[in-house]
Design an enzyme around this catalytic site. Structure first.
Site, PDB file in Angstrom:
ATOM      1  N   ASP A   1     -16.640  -1.695  16.288  1.00 52.94           N
ATOM      2  CA  ASP A   1     -15.543  -1.503  15.465  1.00 52.94           C
ATOM      3  C   ASP A   1     -14.386  -1.411  16.419  1.00 52.94           C
ATOM      4  O   ASP A   1     -14.388  -1.269  17.706  1.00 52.94           O
ATOM      5  CB  ASP A   1     -15.685  -0.114  14.951  1.00 52.94           C
ATOM      6  CG  ASP A   1     -14.451   0.377  14.020  1.00 52.94           C
ATOM      7  OD1 ASP A   1     -13.935  -0.369  13.296  1.00 52.94           O
ATOM      8  OD2 ASP A   1     -14.148   1.558  14.268  1.00 52.94           O
TER       9      ASP A   1
ATOM     10  N   ASP B   1     -10.561   0.494  15.773  1.00 55.06           N
ATOM     11  CA  ASP B   1      -9.901   1.477  15.456  1.00 55.06           C
ATOM     12  C   ASP B   1     -10.505   2.838  15.788  1.00 55.06           C
ATOM     13  O   ASP B   1     -11.658   3.012  15.143  1.00 55.06           O
ATOM     14  CB  ASP B   1      -9.095   1.647  14.208  1.00 55.06           C
ATOM     15  CG  ASP B   1      -8.296   0.521  13.935  1.00 55.06           C
ATOM     16  OD1 ASP B   1      -7.172   0.437  14.188  1.00 55.06           O
ATOM     17  OD2 ASP B   1      -8.537  -0.589  13.285  1.00 55.06           O
TER      18      ASP B   1
END
Length: 281
Positions: free
Chosen positions: A77, A79
């Site tokens: 991922d 963020d």
């Protein structure tokens, strides 16, 4: 008896006292500690069951199977994982909506809201943000998380496939993927009206299902199983890929992700994922 390894990691360093604390909790006959670096130590041991050691103050301890530690696919991922911020929250600050957007982001990452609906609601608030403001946001506010570049580049050097797959936006993932060294990236595409955001996002949206499907496709393309992959994230929308990967890592994560992860990192930087695989760094 099954073979396990206790992996101790901490960004501030793992002391000999910390190693001693863990050794006292392991079954009798544990092997000698192997120091991978100042920030990582592992201890091999055999046990009929995988012990639950609980939390320690100031360092992480994760118990993993000793066999098959090294992985051939990394999916991450972006963020609050590969970077330290939520880009959508920072963009919202340019139109005075950061507090409102950040609240929705937090609830979505905890799994309390439908991800797609929450994304549409937040993107609508970004209407009017100009291209130059997006560039300013990236330059001024986006910081790569400690250990991210070491993790990605080391896995690249080891011959692994590395992919950045985000529910965020390509205006950031394209830049971060190149900067950190990911071989591919996938994210949502913001739509523009001239040189400003229209407040909409292209379909299909990258969801937790997209992340899982990408993980599976990467493994098929490499001719390996899901057991040969490591996935890392921080929020509920990462749970499916983290649960499916052979090594699923929750990095400074929300409870919904911690519950399904094989390893939890609270006190370590991202290079600890190398230590979890037995790769000295």
């Amino acid at each position: 008896m099954a073979g396990f390894v206790a992996v101790l990691t901490a960004a501030a360093g793992v002391s000999e006292a910390a190693v001693g604390d863990v050794l006292r909790c392991l079954p009798e006959g544990a092997g000698a500690p192997h120091r991978q670096s100042a920030r990582a130590v592992d201890v091999a041991f055999s046990s009929d069951t995988r012990p639950e050691l609980g939390a320690f103050d100031g360092f992480d301890v994760n118990i993993l199977p000793a066999a098959g530690r090294r992985k051939q696919v990394l999916i991450a991922d972006m963020d609050s994982t590969i970077i330290t911020v939520e880009c959508i929250d920072e963009l919202a600050d340019f139109v005075g909506q950061k507090a409102r957007v950040a609240d929705i982001t937090e609830r979505a990452m905890r799994g309390e809201l439908d991800f797609e609906a929450a994304l549409d609601e937040r993107v609508a608030m970004l209407k009017g943000v100009a291209e130059h403001q997006i560039s300013a946001c990236y330059e001024q506010r986006v910081r790569v998380s400690d250990g991210a570049q070491s993790l990605v580049q080391t896995m690249n050097d080891q011959g692994a496939m590395t992919a950045l797959v985000s529910g965020g936006f390509t205006v950031f993932t394209d830049r971060i993927a190149g900067r950190v060294g990911f071989q591919m990236s996938r994210a949502n595409v913001l739509e523009f009206d001239g040189e400003a955001l229209s407040g909409t996002v292209s379909r299909p949206i990258v969801t937790s299902d997209t992340k899982l499907a990408t993980l599976k496709q990467l493994c098929r393309d490499r001719g390996v199983s899901l057991a040969d992959a490591v996935a890392v994230g921080d929020g509920a929308n990462d749970a499916k890929m983290v649960a499916a990967a052979g090594l699923g890592v929750a990095y400074k994560a929300k409870p919904a992700l911690r519950e399904v992860a094989d390893a939890v990192l609270d006190h370590s930087d991202l290079s600890a994922i190398l230590a979890l695989q037995g790769i000295d760094s």
